[in-house]
Motif scaffolding. Sequence first.
Motif, PDB file in Angstrom:
ATOM      1  N   GLY A   1       4.799  22.344   7.725  1.00  0.00           N
ATOM      2  CA  GLY A   1       3.411  22.753   7.642  1.00  0.00           C
ATOM      3  C   GLY A   1       2.606  22.019   6.593  1.00  0.00           C
ATOM      4  O   GLY A   1       1.443  22.368   6.345  1.00  0.00           O
ATOM      5  N   GLY A   2       3.183  20.988   5.971  1.00  0.00           N
ATOM      6  CA  GLY A   2       2.482  20.251   4.939  1.00  0.00           C
ATOM      7  C   GLY A   2       1.392  19.360   5.510  1.00  0.00           C
ATOM      8  O   GLY A   2       1.247  19.203   6.727  1.00  0.00           O
ATOM      9  N   LYS A   3       0.645  18.740   4.610  1.00  0.00           N
ATOM     10  CA  LYS A   3      -0.437  17.857   5.023  1.00  0.00           C
ATOM     11  C   LYS A   3       0.137  16.647   5.757  1.00  0.00           C
ATOM     12  O   LYS A   3       1.055  15.991   5.276  1.00  0.00           O
ATOM     13  N   PRO A   4      -0.386  16.306   6.932  1.00  0.00           N
ATOM     14  CA  PRO A   4       0.117  15.127   7.663  1.00  0.00           C
ATOM     15  C   PRO A   4       0.022  13.870   6.810  1.00  0.00           C
ATOM     16  O   PRO A   4      -0.945  13.673   6.081  1.00  0.00           O
ATOM     17  N   PHE A   5       1.047  13.035   6.918  1.00  0.00           N
ATOM     18  CA  PHE A   5       1.081  11.830   6.098  1.00  0.00           C
ATOM     19  C   PHE A   5       1.229  10.591   6.972  1.00  0.00           C
ATOM     20  O   PHE A   5       0.255   9.964   7.345  1.00  0.00           O
TER      21      PHE A   5
ATOM     22  N   GLY B   1       0.811  -1.204   0.000  1.00  0.00           N
ATOM     23  CA  GLY B   1       0.000   0.000   0.000  1.00  0.00           C
ATOM     24  C   GLY B   1       0.843   1.252   0.000  1.00  0.00           C
ATOM     25  O   GLY B   1       2.071   1.199   0.059  1.00  0.00           O
ATOM     26  N   LEU B   2       0.154   2.404  -0.067  1.00  0.00           N
ATOM     27  CA  LEU B   2       0.838   3.687  -0.164  1.00  0.00           C
ATOM     28  C   LEU B   2       0.454   4.656   0.946  1.00  0.00           C
ATOM     29  O   LEU B   2       0.945   5.783   0.975  1.00  0.00           O
ATOM     30  N   THR B   3      -0.451   4.248   1.828  1.00  0.00           N
ATOM     31  CA  THR B   3      -0.949   5.115   2.876  1.00  0.00           C
ATOM     32  C   THR B   3      -0.953   4.365   4.206  1.00  0.00           C
ATOM     33  O   THR B   3      -0.931   3.135   4.237  1.00  0.00           O
ATOM     34  N   PRO B   4      -0.986   5.098   5.336  1.00  0.00           N
ATOM     35  CA  PRO B   4      -0.958   4.415   6.634  1.00  0.00           C
ATOM     36  C   PRO B   4      -2.111   3.447   6.845  1.00  0.00           C
ATOM     37  O   PRO B   4      -1.943   2.431   7.518  1.00  0.00           O
ATOM     38  N   ALA B   5      -3.281   3.740   6.281  1.00  0.00           N
ATOM     39  CA  ALA B   5      -4.427   2.839   6.384  1.00  0.00           C
ATOM     40  C   ALA B   5      -4.802   2.337   4.999  1.00  0.00           C
ATOM     41  O   ALA B   5      -4.664   3.066   4.009  1.00  0.00           O
ATOM     42  N   VAL B   6      -5.270   1.102   4.907  1.00  0.00           N
ATOM     43  CA  VAL B   6      -5.637   0.537   3.607  1.00  0.00           C
ATOM     44  C   VAL B   6      -6.670   1.412   2.918  1.00  0.00           C
ATOM     45  O   VAL B   6      -6.606   1.653   1.707  1.00  0.00           O
TER      46      VAL B   6
ATOM     47  N   ASP C   1       3.900  15.306   3.525  1.00  0.00           N
ATOM     48  CA  ASP C   1       4.276  15.002   2.146  1.00  0.00           C
ATOM     49  C   ASP C   1       5.579  15.694   1.789  1.00  0.00           C
ATOM     50  O   ASP C   1       5.680  16.919   1.813  1.00  0.00           O
ATOM     51  N   GLY C   2       6.601  14.888   1.463  1.00  0.00           N
ATOM     52  CA  GLY C   2       7.902  15.442   1.127  1.00  0.00           C
ATOM     53  C   GLY C   2       8.606  16.117   2.279  1.00  0.00           C
ATOM     54  O   GLY C   2       9.576  16.850   2.077  1.00  0.00           O
ATOM     55  N   MET C   3       8.129  15.885   3.510  1.00  0.00           N
ATOM     56  CA  MET C   3       8.691  16.494   4.727  1.00  0.00           C
ATOM     57  C   MET C   3       8.622  18.023   4.683  1.00  0.00           C
ATOM     58  O   MET C   3       9.453  18.722   5.262  1.00  0.00           O
TER      59      MET C   3
END
Length: 494
Positions: free
Chosen positions: A284-288, A157-162, A279-281
């Motif tokens: 203030g970016g969107k939490p990933f 997968g690509l995200t913390p949750a399926v 995203d991309g560290m």
Amino acid sequence: MKRTLPLLAALLLVPLAVLHAAARPNVIVILSDDLGYADLGCFGSKAIKTPHLDRMAAEGLKLTSFYAQPVCGPSRAALMTGCFPMRVAEPGNRKNQHNVLHPREVTMAEMLKDAGYSTACIGKWHLGARTPDGWNHATMPNAQGFDYFYGTPLYNGLTPAVGGNAFRSQILRNTEVAVKEVQDWDHITQDYTREALDFIRAHRAKPFFLYLAHNMPHIPLGASENFKGKSAGGPFGDAVEGIDWSCGEIVKALKELGLDERTLIVFTSDNGPWIETTDGMKPGGKPFIPREHSGNAEPLRGYKMVTWDGGFRVPCVVRWPGNIPAGSVSDELTSTLDLLPTFAALADTKPPADRKLDGLDLGAFLRAPSGKSPRADFLFYSYTHLQAVRDARWKLVLPRPEYPRWTGFSGRFFGDGVSALELYDLKSDPGETRNLADTHPDEVARLMALVESARADLGDYDRVGAGQRFFDDGPKRRDITAWKQPAKKDSKTK
């Protein structure tokens, strides 16, 4: 005397091939996914409990300067072929972000199968090519030397949750779909362990090669009821402790079957931990990825996808009772590149002779790890971009912009630019914190000679190397001109 004569006669009648096979070890490679340098107890973790791997290290060898590659596909290509990913041929003469093995590449499985080994790939492959109907089977495990395959063609997968992404992984058994869409990963480590144990028991009578490539602890994480919520390391620790259990089950089975001293086990990771809290560290970016869903590379700098040591240097434990001295620790330079030629020597066979390899035979070093490794240096590529080189002591880091387009997905991290040559003494400064380039110009010049040699042989983002392999007709790396564009400095460039 009368009692020994029948035994002697019987031994004389044993085929030489049987005696030869008995002298060659079984080989098991256990590869975790996104496990950081400090995520095992024996490598310093206080939160994650790994008693089985700690025992394996105490009974064998712990390698503290062992290098993989910075991301999944290239790491698996290097392991399977004994070559830097830049050297490996791909269909259509391309250079993909995640390598696709050309059918004419020779894997360690093909080499060992030709030497009489039974072979199995259980777990994550990530070296195949997609087709409109599924997968190009010429690039999948059964066509690359494995008698048996059970696992995922790609990542889980690509995200913390399926549910955070539309992607759902398949599980294949050989070339057939066994599970159409995996909805949770809580039992994947148990499933792989069951498959691995079944393979070992079924092939105990002759040498075997088992490649057990866990999907864990790559996000989305999963852990069975025995481990979920139990680790002080959070969900990531739960997944790692499940892998540790799996290693214990394999060693226990080897002992029960009388195979323990006839089996070499290598445990390592494909790259450093995927630490990307935004995203991309970007500040203030969107939490990933929540921090408890990824690992730890301390005291190293960096993480997965970057060429600081935290992206490349991974934990490694090697166990072979009676052959590798128990309790050994070595900081000698070694790599996944070196496993193929090492296994060739142990199996009394030869690596492919019609092509150049980058790996070196570690056999003598493993038996006497207080000595020197045959590996003198190592290259750090981000996709097609050469960004650093190291020898036994020194690491030279080359200049790069913050967002080099020629590194693709791996080059998106904010603030990772390097404005001038940097030199680090990895023996005294493994965290790459003190730039010594100005005070050691002789070391800079010496390592720059290695850089230029590597560029000529393996290439760089703006050139094709003389030693890169291309098996198909047509241009070599046909979109190479696209990677010459100057990088932009705004945060939208990826």
